[in-house]
Write a protein that holds these residues in place. Structure first.
Motif, PDB file in Angstrom:
ATOM      1  N   GLU A  20      -4.768   6.727  -1.815  1.00  0.00           N
ATOM      2  CA  GLU A  20      -4.167   5.487  -1.488  1.00  0.00           C
ATOM      3  C   GLU A  20      -4.142   4.565  -2.741  1.00  0.00           C
ATOM      4  OE1 GLU A  20      -6.025   2.891   1.747  1.00  0.00           O
ATOM      5  OE2 GLU A  20      -5.512   1.068   0.534  1.00  0.00           O
ATOM      6  N   GLN A  65      -5.749   2.472  -8.127  1.00  0.00           N
ATOM      7  CA  GLN A  65      -6.065   3.317  -7.160  1.00  0.00           C
ATOM      8  C   GLN A  65      -7.565   3.762  -7.135  1.00  0.00           C
ATOM      9  OE1 GLN A  65      -4.957   7.503  -8.173  1.00  0.00           O
ATOM     10  NE2 GLN A  65      -4.443   8.049  -6.020  1.00  0.00           N
ATOM     11  N   ALA A 110      -1.581   4.633   2.635  1.00  0.00           N
ATOM     12  CA  ALA A 110      -2.560   3.850   3.108  1.00  0.00           C
ATOM     13  C   ALA A 110      -3.500   4.698   4.165  1.00  0.00           C
ATOM     14  CB  ALA A 110      -2.338   2.731   3.910  1.00  0.00           C
ATOM     15  N   ARG A 134       0.861  -1.237   0.143  1.00  0.00           N
ATOM     16  CA  ARG A 134       0.034   0.125   0.040  1.00  0.00           C
ATOM     17  C   ARG A 134       0.949   1.257   0.009  1.00  0.00           C
ATOM     18  NH1 ARG A 134      -2.807  -3.804  -0.404  1.00  0.00           N
ATOM     19  NH2 ARG A 134      -5.039  -4.281   0.674  1.00  0.00           N
ATOM     20  N   ARG A 187      -2.675   0.882  -4.454  1.00  0.00           N
ATOM     21  CA  ARG A 187      -2.552  -0.384  -4.049  1.00  0.00           C
ATOM     22  C   ARG A 187      -1.958  -0.981  -5.042  1.00  0.00           C
ATOM     23  NH1 ARG A 187      -6.978  -4.942  -1.775  1.00  0.00           N
ATOM     24  NH2 ARG A 187      -5.717  -6.746  -2.432  1.00  0.00           N
ATOM     25  N   THR A 205      -5.590   7.016   3.158  1.00  0.00           N
ATOM     26  CA  THR A 205      -5.948   8.391   2.622  1.00  0.00           C
ATOM     27  C   THR A 205      -6.835   8.261   1.410  1.00  0.00           C
ATOM     28  OG1 THR A 205      -4.172   8.854   1.133  1.00  0.00           O
ATOM     29  CG2 THR A 205      -3.695   9.362   3.362  1.00  0.00           C
TER      30      THR A 205
END
Length: 529
Positions: A302, A337, A297, A294, A304, A299
């Motif tokens: 974020e 995202q 992470a 992440r 991934r 927010t």
């Protein structure tokens, strides 16, 4: 007295000349304190010659990479070496090594799992809490346990969860490295958060004083726009405007990179079958197991990163360049995202840039596609990169270790990374004296090396010559130390001179004193009148 002085001088000359006329000797290698213990640098002779290394690091953080000159004792040579990072810290290091040519027997197979290692401007102290197993002698079972990271000056940049490690090193007294496993090390971490702050960025929300100097990349209007946009952010740039401050609603602590699931590293060195031969090849392997990563992470920004394919790096040396080689299974990473795919990182597309910008009226910087339709001032770039495979090889024609036997063979090695995350500044940031990269996180660093003689590694006991003599001669005892400087002669000369001086004092004191005869003076008779 003169008769005694001549023999004394002869004795003095003989004692002074004794060290110089003696045969030169070599200082013997110290033996073990326990007479039943084998010597540290001796043992049964073996025919196998092999070298292998495999190292895997779960994560390595570099602050201001390529910004610190490399120190060296050679004048002017440091300018020719690549620059180092201002600070580095590694987490979960697993290292497996095998070296049949090692001088010390307990260094011929080494497995090590370290919770953490760090360096500040190139200086790296030893870190406690490491699991280590060495051979010989052989170890029937591995060592396992938890690894406790020590306190370091860089704790504010890194938060590490529970670390576990396992190490196993083995050795055969007759066949040497011909045993399974030879060296094996594993580490795993449950949770990890990296770069909770960016120390290379200002910790003040007001950039007015920092932009008053000469900033040729920005004009007056651009300077004012940057100052106004940064002032409205909820936190200074050292916390990426609030992206690293944490989000109380979600419970996230705030970090640039975090691991919500277990990440494990495995390094191993072993001998494998060589097709068409009874000999063996050296194989060093580094593997990583990760599920997802992440970025920012917790927010709204974020990102991934899912690991679709796990990376594996293997170095195989048969002793012949034609049949040796590096095998690398490059990772495949999917970047998303908010449910939208930003891209896929693989061998064909190894790099992806995600912009970071500030916009009027926004309390947090905008990352990626969140800035669509808004006037954005890009202040940084998150660069994601994989692979970066580097290979080296060389033909061996000489000893693998100083003082060892001459061997002809082949050596090769390689390095790679699962994910390289860099935070790069843009020209729009305009701050003076910024490094080319503000910070760098390397997730899953891998390194392998393997070396073997021509024809492969011989796994057979040494044949004793006819008439016996198969065992090496035991080391000599009570060997004199070698003369290394003039200090060895100073002490004998001093005591010899002292003894002769005392003898002279005693002799002089013991001899009777010879009195000189008194001369009688007769008065002179006056002349006759």
């Amino acid at each position: 007295m003169r008769l005694m002085a001549l023999p004394a001088a002869a004795v003095l000359v003989a004692l002074c000349a004794a060290p110089a006329s003696a045969q030169p000797t070599t200082t013997p290698v110290p033996g073990p304190r326990d007479p039943n213990q084998p010597p540290v640098s001796a043992g049964p002779a073996i025919q196998a010659h092999a070298i292998g290394d495999a190292g895997t690091g779960l994560a390595v953080v570099r602050i201001a990479p390529d910004s610190t000159p490399t120190n060296t004792i050679l004048p002017g040579f440091g300018e020719r070496l690549p620059k180092q990072s201002a600070a580095e810290i590694g987490v979960g290091l697993a290292s497996a090594q095998a070296n049949t040519e090692a001088f010390l027997t307990y260094e011929r197979a080494v497995a090590q799992a370290s919770p953490m290692g760090f360096a500040v401007q190139g200086r790296a102290p030893q870190t406690p809490g490491t699991l280590v197993q060495t051979a010989s002698p052989d170890n029937a079972a591995p060592i396992t346990g938890g690894l406790t990271p020590p306190a370091t000056p860089l704790d504010t940049l890194l938060k590490v969860g529970l670390l576990n490690g396992s190490v196993h090193a083995r050795w055969n007294d007759e066949l040497g490295p011909c045993v399974q496993p030879l060296a094996d090390a594993k580490t795993s971490v449950a949770t990890l958060s990296v770069l909770n702050a960016i120390p290379t960025l200002p910790s003040s929300p007001d950039l007015t004083g920092l932009l008053t100097g000469d900033t040729p990349k920005l004009d007056a209007a651009a300077k004012q726009s940057l100052i106004d946009n940064v002032k409205q952010l909820s936190a200074p740039l050292s916390q990426l405007g609030g992206l690293l401050s944490g989000t109380p609603d979600s419970g996230a602590n705030g970090s640039l990179l975090s691991l919500p699931e277990t990440l494990s590293a495995h390094s191993t060195v072993e001998l494998v079958d060589l097709p068409g031969s009874a000999n063996k090849a050296v194989r060093s392997t580094s593997t990583l197991q990760a599920a997802s990563v992440r970025l920012l992470a917790g927010t709204a920004a974020e990102i991934r990163v899912d690991v679709v394919s796990q990376p594996t790096l293997v170095a195989l040396s048969t002793g012949d360049k034609a049949t040796s080689g590096i095998t690398y299974t490059a990772p495949v990473l999917r970047v998303t995202q908010g449910g939208k795919e930003l891209g896929t990182l693989d061998a064909a597309n190894p790099k992806l840039d995600v912009p970071i910008g500030v916009a009027p009226g926004q309390k947090l910087p905008l990352v990626g596609d969140l800035a669509q339709g808004l006037p954005l001032l890009d202040i940084g770039v998150l660069r994601l990169q994989i692979a970066q495979l580097n290979q080296k090889d060389m033909v061996i024609d000489g000893p693998l270790q100083q003082g060892g036997a001459t061997i002809k063979g082949y050596m090769l090695g390689a390095t790679a990374r699962l994910l390289d995350l860099q935070l790069l500044p843009t020209d729009a940031l305009g701050l003076p004296n910024l490094p080319s990269a503000l910070a760098q996180v390397s997730l899953g660093e891998q390194i392998v090396r393997a070396a073997a003689p021509n024809g492969g590694v011989v796994c057979a006991p040494v044949q004793a010559p006819p008439g016996g003599g198969g065992q090496p001669a035991p080391p000599r005892k009570d060997q004199p130390l070698a003369y290394t400087n003039a200090a060895y002669k100073t002490i004998p000369i001093f005591w010899t001179g002292t003894a002769l001086l005392l003898i002279g004092v005693v002799v002089v004191a013991a001899l009777p004193t010879r009195r000189r005869p008194v001369k009688t003076v007769r008065p002179t008779e006056p002349p006759a009148e």
